[in-house]
Design an enzyme around this catalytic site. Sequence first.
Site, PDB file in Angstrom:
ATOM      1  N   TYR A 149       0.900  -1.083   0.050  1.00  0.00           N
ATOM      2  CA  TYR A 149      -0.036  -0.031   0.101  1.00  0.00           C
ATOM      3  C   TYR A 149       0.855   1.238  -0.086  1.00  0.00           C
ATOM      4  CZ  TYR A 149      -3.546   3.451   1.733  1.00  0.00           C
ATOM      5  OH  TYR A 149      -4.431   4.412   1.708  1.00  0.00           O
ATOM      6  N   ASP A 244       9.196   2.469  -0.192  1.00  0.00           N
ATOM      7  CA  ASP A 244       8.373   3.293   0.518  1.00  0.00           C
ATOM      8  C   ASP A 244       8.568   2.784   1.882  1.00  0.00           C
ATOM      9  OD1 ASP A 244       6.230   3.988   2.078  1.00  0.00           O
ATOM     10  OD2 ASP A 244       4.673   3.323   0.539  1.00  0.00           O
ATOM     11  N   LYS A 272       4.884   9.239   8.969  1.00  0.00           N
ATOM     12  CA  LYS A 272       4.798   8.485  10.356  1.00  0.00           C
ATOM     13  C   LYS A 272       6.005   9.067  11.257  1.00  0.00           C
ATOM     14  CE  LYS A 272       2.357   4.475   8.700  1.00  0.00           C
ATOM     15  NZ  LYS A 272       0.735   4.725   9.090  1.00  0.00           N
TER      16      LYS A 272
HETATM   17  N1  HOZ Z   1      -3.965   2.925   6.308  1.00  0.00           N
HETATM   18  C1  HOZ Z   1      -3.434   2.991   7.754  1.00  0.00           C
HETATM   19  C2  HOZ Z   1      -2.667   1.785   8.025  1.00  0.00           C
HETATM   20  N2  HOZ Z   1      -1.911   1.157   7.213  1.00  0.00           N
HETATM   21  C3  HOZ Z   1      -4.595   3.238   8.463  1.00  0.00           C
HETATM   22  C4  HOZ Z   1      -4.651   4.572   9.094  1.00  0.00           C
HETATM   23  C5  HOZ Z   1      -5.624   4.956   9.963  1.00  0.00           C
HETATM   24  O1  HOZ Z   1      -6.689   4.427  10.004  1.00  0.00           O
HETATM   25  O2  HOZ Z   1      -5.272   5.859  10.904  1.00  0.00           O
END
Ligand code: HOZ
Length: 432
Positions: A149, A244, A272
């Site tokens: 992702y 990534d 992050k």
């Molecule tokens: N896409 C995020 C984890 N891979 C989730 C982010 C969230 O819900 O804060």
Amino acid sequence: MVNTTIKTTKSQEIFSAAQSLMPGGVNSPVRAFKSVGGQPIVFDRVKGAYVWDVDDNQYIDYVGTWGPAICGHANPEVIAALHSALEKGTSFGAPCALENVLAEMVIDAVPSIEMVRFVNSGTEACMAVLRLMRAFTKRDKIIKFEGCYHGHADMFLVKAGSGVATLGLPDSPGVPSSVTKNTLTAPFNDLEAVKVLFEENRDQIAGVILEPVVGNAGFVSPDAGFLEGLREITHEHGALLVFDEVMTGFRISYGGAQEKFGVTPDLTTLGKIIGGGLPVGAYGGRRDIMSMVAPAGPMYQAGTLSGNPLAMTAGIKTLELLQKPGTYDYLEQVTKKLADGLIEVARETGHAACGGNISGMFGMFFTKGPVHNYEDAKASDTAKFGRFHRGMLEHGIYLAPSQFEAGFTSIAHTEEDIERTLQAAREVMSSL
Ligand code: HOZ
């Protein structure tokens, strides 16, 4: 020791009210607990390794706001730095010295990064890096891996992980096929598939982008030689290699996966941890490539809140804390105890399971494994994971609400937290 009868009345009221205010009651899909069943708890506050919901239940947290809380939630030093920074204002939209400080820290730490551009999220970083890959190579196609992702931009929503995998969605409506026709996919850890794509699309592939350790299909490590193989293939075809490291950056080692595995990509995306819990992303890499970014070069990308002083401050303090000797050894120690312990508990209680960790990133699948790619991950018993998740929640343990997300620890997690977690896992797995 464990709390098996939590009351979540206020959480339920708030989440019910949220349904008519926001799609699905949330601002990011995985949080809605759709794949694990039951309702999410609504957070009130966080501190160290713990979170509290609005009903005042306390949980040991293994989500860590999806990665940034590596120094523990609301770390006092990060909060103090933010207090001072706040006095000077919340947003400049102009150069500030803090940007230089964080840029130097990132450049010093991450082997591939000679120049960096800060943005506001991992999604934004990946969108920009894709444009840069194409601008630099003058080629349109890219290769990504199934279950990886790279944020929610159109061209990456092809066989994507995270919420897309969690909800079992087909590739999203609203994404034109004209946009995704240049996104080629291969199974993770499959060098042969990558070679075939390069053969079939000679001189058309700008590059390969991947999570060097996958976190968005659950936790999946690269096989020995996989990252090295991608480095060779991309070199051979004049294409770029992009890591990534939004999840792995400053988490699986200070210099990320590229330092850990000794493979240097051309470009890297981050997010992050470098924002210490405030919204940040970044992309960086070779100077000759980064020099194409406006205003140094013609590839356009911009942002009002980019380089925001509060985000820079939280990021700088977080990286300073991570530089203390022993940080990553400690993360490895507690996380390994947790990851190995979960597999052992599953074995003792008669459940097929596999998993692992690298430093403060971990995962466990309810399948005997091994899991090398997204297809293997999908063999996991997700219904069982849902029951496990709910049971753990009721025992005061907050896990990522999806089988297809990695877990995260912090330097605030103690051996005792891990023991309490394993004891809870033993009780829950015995009852599954
Ligand atoms: N896409 C995020 C984890 N891979 C989730 C982010 C969230 O819900 O804060």
